[in-house]
Design a protein around this motif. Structure first.
Motif, short mmCIF file in Angstrom:
data_model
loop_
_atom_site.label_atom_id
_atom_site.label_comp_id
_atom_site.label_asym_id
_atom_site.label_seq_id
_atom_site.Cartn_x
_atom_site.Cartn_y
_atom_site.Cartn_z
N UNK A 184 4.39 5.78 -1.05
CA UNK A 184 5.82 5.52 -1.26
C UNK A 184 6.07 5.45 -2.76
N UNK A 185 6.98 6.28 -3.24
CA UNK A 185 7.19 6.35 -4.69
C UNK A 185 7.71 5.05 -5.27
N UNK A 186 8.35 4.22 -4.44
CA UNK A 186 8.82 2.92 -4.93
C UNK A 186 7.83 1.81 -4.62
N UNK A 187 6.70 2.16 -3.97
CA UNK A 187 5.80 1.13 -3.45
C UNK A 187 4.90 0.51 -4.49
N UNK A 224 -2.27 1.02 4.97
CA UNK A 224 -0.98 1.39 4.40
C UNK A 224 -0.50 0.34 3.40
N UNK A 225 -0.66 -0.95 3.76
CA UNK A 225 -0.18 -2.02 2.89
C UNK A 225 -0.94 -2.05 1.57
N UNK A 226 -2.26 -1.92 1.63
CA UNK A 226 -3.06 -2.07 0.40
C UNK A 226 -3.09 -0.79 -0.43
N UNK A 227 -2.51 0.30 0.09
CA UNK A 227 -2.38 1.53 -0.70
C UNK A 227 -0.93 1.99 -0.73
N UNK A 228 0.01 1.04 -0.69
CA UNK A 228 1.43 1.38 -0.56
C UNK A 228 1.89 2.33 -1.65
N UNK A 229 1.38 2.16 -2.86
CA UNK A 229 1.81 3.01 -3.97
C UNK A 229 1.36 4.45 -3.78
N UNK A 289 3.14 -3.88 4.98
CA UNK A 289 3.21 -2.47 4.64
C UNK A 289 4.64 -2.02 4.39
N UNK A 290 5.56 -2.46 5.25
CA UNK A 290 6.95 -2.04 5.09
C UNK A 290 7.55 -2.56 3.79
N UNK A 291 7.24 -3.81 3.42
CA UNK A 291 7.86 -4.39 2.22
C UNK A 291 7.14 -3.97 0.95
N UNK A 292 5.82 -3.81 1.00
CA UNK A 292 5.12 -3.29 -0.17
C UNK A 292 5.55 -1.85 -0.44
N UNK A 293 5.77 -1.09 0.62
CA UNK A 293 6.24 0.28 0.46
C UNK A 293 7.62 0.37 -0.16
N UNK A 294 8.38 -0.69 -0.09
CA UNK A 294 9.70 -0.75 -0.70
C UNK A 294 9.66 -1.37 -2.10
N UNK A 295 8.47 -1.64 -2.60
CA UNK A 295 8.33 -2.08 -3.98
C UNK A 295 8.22 -3.57 -4.19
#
Length: 587
Positions: A248-251, A240-245, A18-24
């Protein structure tokens, strides 16, 4: 080529994803077990249906329950209570989310310093992890558990012992307090009625007080997946991970693949250094073997499977530390029977605790009937009143420690689940090299490689560990007496390998640890570990999941800043709660 491949969707892997997908980043999250897409239809409150190790929905095995469970080699009298599937062992945890004791970390100078396993301290100070605790507590979220009758009974016992009340998340002395739980507070009709027709979302929100935490949370019915009460990772970090986009605008959304059993971690030598290059996994329908390449690989398959996969892959192990140092909090169970209603079956299963830094902790635990009967008949001492194994003990409890059976067990159970109170002893056990996970010399290789052998000999504990456990068992019995128990039993559990940790421990010295202070593997660059096995020690006793998740958040920051050139907190000025409505809408 993936940016990051995460192996395991249990307590720690989804945090990194989740943390890394949220960072793109492009993240692949692989889980060997089932997806558990629809708990309301897949799960029940029947205990055998959930926990039968052969075909229960909470077992170590493939999604198809008609197929055999995966083999574990357990040479001693023990029970390894692990779960495969999205959410992993957080599926049956109680959501208890205390922080570790500061004495488990480097640089601690408290008066009780000598009581801790200082030879295996975390290779950084406690204060460094506090911001990550705060982050995870906001994301899940972690909240103070709602209080009910069983908590009042427990608190009465603690007050009778003269224990003070703790009002902070950090623990600095002996005290009692409500649990800090990853369970949503009851709202609306939740916690106010037992009429199931009134416990549907949105009329009911948060914990419905059903009392079946161990069977996996599916309440309130009809709630969006990220608003189910218990914040096991299938309800929090995985959405959170599978819906990161969505949040998070960069996700970008992480890709989750289930029924994907990783059989090999691949490496190659570059410029004189061994570097991870990817993994191979089998689909559990046996149709495909898939190779995935990645710039970074994170192992988060748990304290048993992560070292098994490492050893099966032939990765470097120059100091023979892989799999060693397995700890399990040397758990014990102390039960009191009452002539009044204790409310033991109602509300979050475990919502109160007492802290004894340097020794460990005690928490009130509620179980449904079959698990309660199991808990009182699982002992390393023998059978009360029949025989012991030379380890039966006397103390503040009645008679000699040991399992209950026959008429005695029937009498206790017939007295009623709501006329007893059970306390879980959680010991600050030492890290001991002979407690370990290795490849089985007994069972032949199967399609996944050599099965894991779990060696945790309850008769070879250090004297300090045994002393701490006995101390806590006596305090637990005294709490029950103070609360009004008419009879108190100490079961003296055989190894219930539940709070497992430290089998791939981080540390300052390569001679007795596998990971460096950043949770990166020594000897293989770009390979990280982000499950309980990375923990340096037994935390001084507190439940391990929150610390694993805080450490996984820190590890994600290390990966992003070291190997992807990123500002670790870009677009993360404040945590996004996993209950965010944008996630609900995307789901």
């Amino acid at each position: 080529m993936r940016d990051v491949i995460v192996v395991g969707a249990g307590g720690g892997g989804p945090v990194v994803a989740a943390e890394l997908a949220g960072r793109g980043l492009d993240v692949l999250l692989l889980e060997a077990g089932a997806p558990h897409d629809n708990p309301a239809e897949e799960w029940t409150h029947f205990e055998n249906d959930a926990f039968n190790p052969a075909d229960g929905y909470f077992r170590v095995g493939p999604q198809d329950r008609s197929r055999p469970a995966w083999i574990r080699d357990q040479p001693q009298n023990s029970y390894v209570w692990n779960v495969t599937g999205v959410g992993g062992t957080t599926l049956h945890y109680y959501g208890n989310s205390p922080r570790a004791y500061p004495g488990a970390f480097a640089g601690y100078e408290g008066a009780d310093r000598s009581a801790y396993d200082t030879a295996h301290a975390f290779p950084f100070g406690y204060a460094e992890l506090v911001p990550y605790y705060e982050w995870v507590e906001a994301v899940l979220p972690v909240q103070t558990a709602p209080m009910g009758r069983k908590e009042r009974v427990f608190f009465d016992g603690c007050e009778a012992l003269g224990l003070p009340v703790q009002t902070t998340k950090d623990t600095h002395g002996v005290a009692f307090r409500p649990q800090e739980n990853a369970i949503l507070q009851p709202q609306g009709t939740a916690g106010r009625t037992a009429d199931s027709s009134l416990l549907h979302y949105p009329q009911a929100q948060g914990c419905t007080f059903c009392g079946f935490c161990a069977q996996g949370c599916r309440s309130p019915l009809d709630a969006p997946r990220n608003l189910v009460a218990k914040r096991s990772t299938d309800n929090s970090y995985v959405p959170m991970a599978v819906t990161a986009s969505a949040w998070a605008t960069t996700g970008r959304d992480a890709t989750l693949v289930t029924d994907a059993f990783v059989t090999q971690v691949h490496t190659e030598v570059r410029g004189g250094e061994r570097v991870v290059t990817g993994v191979t996994y089998r689909t559990n329908d046996d149709r495909d073997t898939v190779r995935e390449d990645g710039r970074v690989v994170v192992l988060a398959a748990g304290c048993v499977e992560t070292p098994r996969l490492w050893l099966s892959s032939g990765l470097p192990n120059p100091y023979d530390q892989v799999g060693r140092g397995l700890t399990d909090h040397h758990l014990d169970w102390v039960v009191g029977t009452f002539d009044k209603d204790t409310g033991a079956s109602r509300g979050p299963a475990s919502a109160a605790r007492a802290e004894f830094p340097g020794y460990g902790c005690i928490e009130q635990g509620g179980l449904p009937p079959a698990l309660q009967a199991f808990s009182m008949s699982f002992s390393g001492s023998g059978i009360r009143g029949q025989y012991d194994l030379g380890r039966g003990k006397r103390g503040a409890w009645d008679g000699v420690s040991g399992r209950l059976r026959g008429s005695e067990l029937k009498d206790v159970m017939n007295n009623g689940i709501d006329r007893m109170l059970s306390l879980l002893v959680i010991t600050a056990d030492d890290v001991e090299a002979h407690n370990r996970v290795r490849l089985s010399p007994l069972y032949p290789r199967d399609e996944h490689g050599s099965p894991a052998r779990v060696e945790l000999d309850g008769s070879r504990r250090s004297a300090a560990t045994v002393r701490r456990r006995d101390y806590l068992a006596n305090r637990a019995a005294e709490i029950l007496r103070g609360a009004g128990a008419k009879k108190v039993y100490r079961i003296d559990w055989a190894p219930l390998i539940l709070h497992t940790q430290s089998s791939m421990r981080m540390g300052a010295d390569p001679a007795d640890s596998v990971l460096d202070a950043r949770c990166e593997a020594r000897g293989v660059k770009r390979l990280f570990v982000a499950d309980n096995s990375a923990l340096a020690n037994s935390l001084g006793g507190p439940n391990p999941t929150l610390t694993t998740q805080a450490l996984a958040t820190r590890t994600a920051e290390v990966i992003f800043s070291t190997y992807f050139g990123g500002d670790p907190w870009v677009r993360f000025e404040s945590p996004v709660p996993s209950t965010d409505p944008r996630i609900s809408a995307a789901l």
